[in-house]
Design a protein around this motif. Sequence first.
Motif, PDB file in Angstrom:
ATOM      1  N   VAL A   1       0.864  -1.177   0.000  1.00  0.00           N
ATOM      2  CA  VAL A   1       0.000   0.000   0.000  1.00  0.00           C
ATOM      3  C   VAL A   1       0.903   1.229   0.000  1.00  0.00           C
ATOM      4  O   VAL A   1       2.109   1.127   0.255  1.00  0.00           O
ATOM      5  N   SER A   2       0.318   2.382  -0.296  1.00  0.00           N
ATOM      6  CA  SER A   2       1.136   3.582  -0.443  1.00  0.00           C
ATOM      7  C   SER A   2       0.480   4.773   0.244  1.00  0.00           C
ATOM      8  O   SER A   2      -0.755   4.881   0.271  1.00  0.00           O
TER       9      SER A   2
ATOM     10  N   GLY B   1       4.542   0.144   1.806  1.00  0.00           N
ATOM     11  CA  GLY B   1       4.837  -0.902   2.782  1.00  0.00           C
ATOM     12  C   GLY B   1       3.702  -1.900   2.842  1.00  0.00           C
ATOM     13  O   GLY B   1       2.727  -1.797   2.099  1.00  0.00           O
ATOM     14  N   ARG B   2       3.868  -2.865   3.762  1.00  0.00           N
ATOM     15  CA  ARG B   2       2.887  -3.934   3.898  1.00  0.00           C
ATOM     16  C   ARG B   2       1.554  -3.412   4.422  1.00  0.00           C
ATOM     17  O   ARG B   2       0.502  -3.898   4.070  1.00  0.00           O
ATOM     18  N   ASP B   3       1.620  -2.413   5.322  1.00  0.00           N
ATOM     19  CA  ASP B   3       0.371  -1.824   5.823  1.00  0.00           C
ATOM     20  C   ASP B   3       0.568  -0.322   6.031  1.00  0.00           C
ATOM     21  O   ASP B   3       1.675   0.197   5.940  1.00  0.00           O
ATOM     22  N   PHE B   4      -0.550   0.346   6.307  1.00  0.00           N
ATOM     23  CA  PHE B   4      -0.492   1.806   6.373  1.00  0.00           C
ATOM     24  C   PHE B   4       0.257   2.317   7.608  1.00  0.00           C
ATOM     25  O   PHE B   4       0.776   3.432   7.589  1.00  0.00           O
ATOM     26  N   ASP B   5       0.332   1.525   8.676  1.00  0.00           N
ATOM     27  CA  ASP B   5       1.123   1.953   9.835  1.00  0.00           C
ATOM     28  C   ASP B   5       2.596   2.068   9.450  1.00  0.00           C
ATOM     29  O   ASP B   5       3.265   3.055   9.754  1.00  0.00           O
TER      30      ASP B   5
ATOM     31  N   VAL C   1       3.796   2.416   6.427  1.00  0.00           N
ATOM     32  CA  VAL C   1       3.935   3.464   5.404  1.00  0.00           C
ATOM     33  C   VAL C   1       4.038   4.852   6.044  1.00  0.00           C
ATOM     34  O   VAL C   1       4.951   5.633   5.736  1.00  0.00           O
ATOM     35  N   PHE C   2       3.116   5.138   6.943  1.00  0.00           N
ATOM     36  CA  PHE C   2       3.103   6.504   7.485  1.00  0.00           C
ATOM     37  C   PHE C   2       4.193   6.713   8.537  1.00  0.00           C
ATOM     38  O   PHE C   2       4.699   7.820   8.703  1.00  0.00           O
ATOM     39  N   GLU C   3       4.597   5.637   9.239  1.00  0.00           N
ATOM     40  CA  GLU C   3       5.704   5.773  10.174  1.00  0.00           C
ATOM     41  C   GLU C   3       6.958   6.212   9.408  1.00  0.00           C
ATOM     42  O   GLU C   3       7.681   7.116   9.814  1.00  0.00           O
ATOM     43  N   LYS C   4       7.160   5.562   8.258  1.00  0.00           N
ATOM     44  CA  LYS C   4       8.338   5.896   7.460  1.00  0.00           C
ATOM     45  C   LYS C   4       8.222   7.307   6.864  1.00  0.00           C
ATOM     46  O   LYS C   4       9.176   8.073   6.861  1.00  0.00           O
ATOM     47  N   ALA C   5       7.027   7.639   6.395  1.00  0.00           N
ATOM     48  CA  ALA C   5       6.846   8.962   5.785  1.00  0.00           C
ATOM     49  C   ALA C   5       7.138  10.064   6.807  1.00  0.00           C
ATOM     50  O   ALA C   5       7.856  11.029   6.521  1.00  0.00           O
ATOM     51  N   TYR C   6       6.606   9.888   8.030  1.00  0.00           N
ATOM     52  CA  TYR C   6       6.816  10.942   9.035  1.00  0.00           C
ATOM     53  C   TYR C   6       8.247  10.954   9.558  1.00  0.00           C
ATOM     54  O   TYR C   6       8.774  12.011   9.899  1.00  0.00           O
ATOM     55  N   LYS C   7       8.882   9.795   9.594  1.00  0.00           N
ATOM     56  CA  LYS C   7      10.295   9.744   9.997  1.00  0.00           C
ATOM     57  C   LYS C   7      11.126  10.522   8.956  1.00  0.00           C
ATOM     58  O   LYS C   7      11.989  11.317   9.298  1.00  0.00           O
ATOM     59  N   ASN C   8      10.830  10.295   7.706  1.00  0.00           N
ATOM     60  CA  ASN C   8      11.569  10.999   6.654  1.00  0.00           C
ATOM     61  C   ASN C   8      11.275  12.500   6.666  1.00  0.00           C
ATOM     62  O   ASN C   8      12.151  13.312   6.390  1.00  0.00           O
ATOM     63  N   LEU C   9      10.035  12.847   7.002  1.00  0.00           N
ATOM     64  CA  LEU C   9       9.699  14.281   7.037  1.00  0.00           C
ATOM     65  C   LEU C   9      10.493  15.024   8.110  1.00  0.00           C
ATOM     66  O   LEU C   9      10.756  16.219   7.983  1.00  0.00           O
TER      67      LEU C   9
END
Length: 442
Positions: free
Chosen positions: A343-344, A403-407, A409-417
């Motif tokens: 998912v993205s 990622g495999r699930d939205f948790d 995905v968004f954990e990584k997105a916010y870490k990168n932000l």
Amino acid sequence: MSINTTSSKSIGRLENILVIGSGGRENSLAWAIQKNELVKKVYLIPGNAGSERITKCERIKIDIDNKIELVQKLYFLKIDLVVIGPEIPLANGLADFLRKKDFKVFGPDKDGAKLEYSKSWAKEFMRDANIPTANFWKVNSLQEASKVINSSSHLLVVKADGLASGKGVFVPDSKDECLKAAETIFNGRFGESGNTVVLEEKIEGPEVSVFALCDGKKYVLLPNAQDHKRLKEKDKGPNTGGMGAYSPTPLLTEDYLNKINQEIIEPTIDELNKKNIDYKGVIYFGLMITTSGPKVIEYNCRFGDPECQTIMPLLDQNFVLLLEKCSMGKLTGKEKIVASDKVSGCVIATSKGYPLEYKTGFPIKIGKIDTTDCQIFDSGTCFNRNDELVTDGGRVLSVVCQGRDFDIVFEKAYKNLKEINFEGIYFRNDIGHQVRTKNCRG
Ligand code: AMP
């Protein structure tokens, strides 16, 4: 895991592709297109600073309204396929013009773009084809509008008929607000786009975005998405161009998608054919899932932004072949285009003050990004005189992760932000809240 079954052969030569547009949408399209080994070069007119980080991409500085110069340049570059991103050149007939010059073009002619550039025409189109949508009235003066608003038992949504950069729709909470919105539009806030106004019954339900790649007769669906239009967390505050998105949405089960196909997508393509409109491009269906079924809120004649950035990383390298097939009327309609079972999710970082007034020119610092299954697509950036990457728009960039699930995905997105900074940076921390079980803050 790839579940792709699309043919990997192109119909014609596909070495040099041109993408027209300057936003995150166009950068993500260029990024998805360059993945195919047949593609040697992706040109962007005009692109933005972020385009220069994408493999095989090159920006061309040329005015697309200077048609003679444009065509000469495209012949010189031996362009094999033109992909038009934004609605304005489509509404102005750029696709018609390039097709007449024998270019293969992904993007509808002016007659098809009318689905987006005239809301009243789109509503009449839906009425003709019996496509579920909110009841509506088309009015040409404030007096007419007031009469409808005052006599209606429903609250009405007020829309400028023409293109208004996503700002021409008012969703009022009272009759007074309805009247004020109609007054604002008829007083000329949106110029000629507001000469006609569409009043619509206010309907309720979650909104989803469905995308059909269409070759004039057949179509294939891209993964669907949900975006967040409001500026503030908990989906509050003013409407924006989009603050983030996720794909796919669990709301659309296979059965429900079948219903959407039968009640909305197929009748739309049939009606285009009935009206002799040879639509070669993407049709964006903005849908509301109401208690009485799916209803069309709007059509767009191009990919949504930020949905496009969200969806592109889920597609495999054969995406460009589908664009080519659409441009040539050669879809089978059986192509399977999802390449990933991941998912993205996408989070947009904006300038302080957006969507109202904002300043630009602030240096952007990008630290250590975890690049596995993560992309940064610039929306509004440029280089200043010192060659520094600086902000150049309301929406500045998007961070997209898979990622495999939205948790995940968004954990990584916010870490990168956390690794990205510029003065006044703003983003919502709750993008994808509907599909996350964990909170993760930037
Ligand atoms: P549009 O540009 O037509 O998609 O409208 C922008 C936003 O206004 C939509 O995404 C909806 O949130 C809202 N909207 C538009 N039409 C309606 C309607 N008939 N009822 C309720 N909300 C609407």
